[in-house]
Design an enzyme around this catalytic site. Sequence first.
Site, PDB file in Angstrom:
ATOM      1  N   PHE A   1     -33.723   2.504 -16.876  1.00  0.00           N
ATOM      2  CA  PHE A   1     -34.654   4.015 -15.941  1.00  0.00           C
ATOM      3  C   PHE A   1     -33.822   4.756 -15.623  1.00  0.00           C
ATOM      4  O   PHE A   1     -34.621   6.146 -15.771  1.00  0.00           O
ATOM      5  CB  PHE A   1     -35.562   3.632 -14.954  1.00  0.00           C
ATOM      6  CG  PHE A   1     -36.511   4.417 -14.920  1.00  0.00           C
ATOM      7  CD1 PHE A   1     -37.972   4.521 -15.170  1.00  0.00           C
ATOM      8  CD2 PHE A   1     -36.962   5.281 -13.321  1.00  0.00           C
ATOM      9  CE1 PHE A   1     -38.856   5.666 -15.396  1.00  0.00           C
ATOM     10  CE2 PHE A   1     -37.727   5.294 -13.121  1.00  0.00           C
ATOM     11  CZ  PHE A   1     -39.078   6.198 -14.142  1.00  0.00           C
TER      12      PHE A   1
ATOM     13  N   HIS B   1      -8.717   7.234   3.095  1.00  0.00           N
ATOM     14  CA  HIS B   1      -8.045   8.445   1.919  1.00  0.00           C
ATOM     15  C   HIS B   1      -9.573   9.113   1.575  1.00  0.00           C
ATOM     16  O   HIS B   1     -10.792   8.662   0.971  1.00  0.00           O
ATOM     17  CB  HIS B   1      -6.846   8.574   1.006  1.00  0.00           C
ATOM     18  CG  HIS B   1      -7.817   7.286   0.243  1.00  0.00           C
ATOM     19  ND1 HIS B   1      -8.407   5.641   0.086  1.00  0.00           N
ATOM     20  CD2 HIS B   1      -8.214   7.910  -1.285  1.00  0.00           C
ATOM     21  CE1 HIS B   1      -8.298   5.813  -1.136  1.00  0.00           C
ATOM     22  NE2 HIS B   1      -8.945   6.557  -2.212  1.00  0.00           N
TER      23      HIS B   1
ATOM     24  N   GLY C   1     -16.120   2.754  -5.751  1.00  0.00           N
ATOM     25  CA  GLY C   1     -14.862   3.818  -6.516  1.00  0.00           C
ATOM     26  C   GLY C   1     -13.717   3.961  -5.978  1.00  0.00           C
ATOM     27  O   GLY C   1     -12.660   4.262  -6.209  1.00  0.00           O
TER      28      GLY C   1
ATOM     29  N   CYS D   1       0.879  -1.151   0.565  1.00  0.00           N
ATOM     30  CA  CYS D   1       0.160  -0.100  -0.155  1.00  0.00           C
ATOM     31  C   CYS D   1       1.259   1.114  -0.210  1.00  0.00           C
ATOM     32  O   CYS D   1       1.475   1.454   1.215  1.00  0.00           O
ATOM     33  CB  CYS D   1      -1.185   0.334   1.187  1.00  0.00           C
ATOM     34  SG  CYS D   1      -2.018   1.568   1.336  1.00  0.00           S
TER      35      CYS D   1
END
Length: 332
Positions: free
Chosen positions: A307, A165, A158, A39
């Site tokens: 829709f 963060h 997302g 990371c």
Amino acid sequence: MPELRKDIITKSWVIISTERSKRPHDFAKPPVEKVSKFCPFDPGNESTTPPEIMAFRPANTAPNTPGWWIRVVPNKFPALDPKIQPVRLGHGIYDSMSGFGAHEIVIETPDHNATLATLDYKQVQEVIWAYVERYNEIFKDPNIKYVLIFKNYGADAGASLEHSHSQIIATPILPSLVLQEMEGSKEYYGFRERCVYCDIIQEEKMENTRMIEENDDFLAFAPYASRAPFETWILPKVHQYNFGEIDELHVKNFAAILKNVLLKMKIALDDPPYNFMIHTGTPHGDGKEYYHWHLEIVPRLTKLAGFEWGSGFYINPTLPEEAAKYLRDVKI
């Protein structure tokens, strides 16, 4: 019975589809197994991110080294770039602009496994202060017209990295959704000579069916025309136009109610993915009398389909009043 509800600010409509009513447990998903991997936001890996723009760290530590508790860096893959000159272009009947702007990452904690819901109140305050400092600094560029502070939590919302963060994107134009809110607020003010958000606060307190949490300075509630299950808004109770002018007491109480609401969602909805965004007036913009900064949290429990894309309507299978009660009753 299904019900159509109208957003008093934007004039958009929402379908509350009680026929497919859903409770919190209906949204539960199989747990996602976390895989240990490198990371770039972890302490010790500072050299793998772009050089920090700002950090909260002890005075005796060098930039881009461990020791920080908040760190802000440029996005490695920015949507917009501050080094590009802001130039307007035309292609026949179409308008475009060069990709000028800013895109920053606020790393909220050195702890890889912590979240805003689990951080202590003091650390959440530090996150808010980082927002405020970067917001006001970015707005020193006269070519910047809007600064959007937002958070994507979870892959379905997302987020590409697990480490907690937020993001800041600054644009040379006002986003259309914020403009829509401002225009709706201005129209309401022209008719009633009152801020629509201030009136919403009074209405929610009076009805007391969609309120989730309240402290001395902020109110959290499920909006009447909620676009998504468990959508929640947090508003300062006293009229405030510009987020960048928030003071120390309001930072403390804003951090407290934000953490509490996110923790309630984590408990009630099994740690759901969500997006939140701060909508605010701008330092030199119009609307001080009628616009009111606020934060919107949208758990990502349903997906948009044909829709929604074709009509602009949202379909929400959970009554805001029921969602608010579930969150209100969560003990933390």
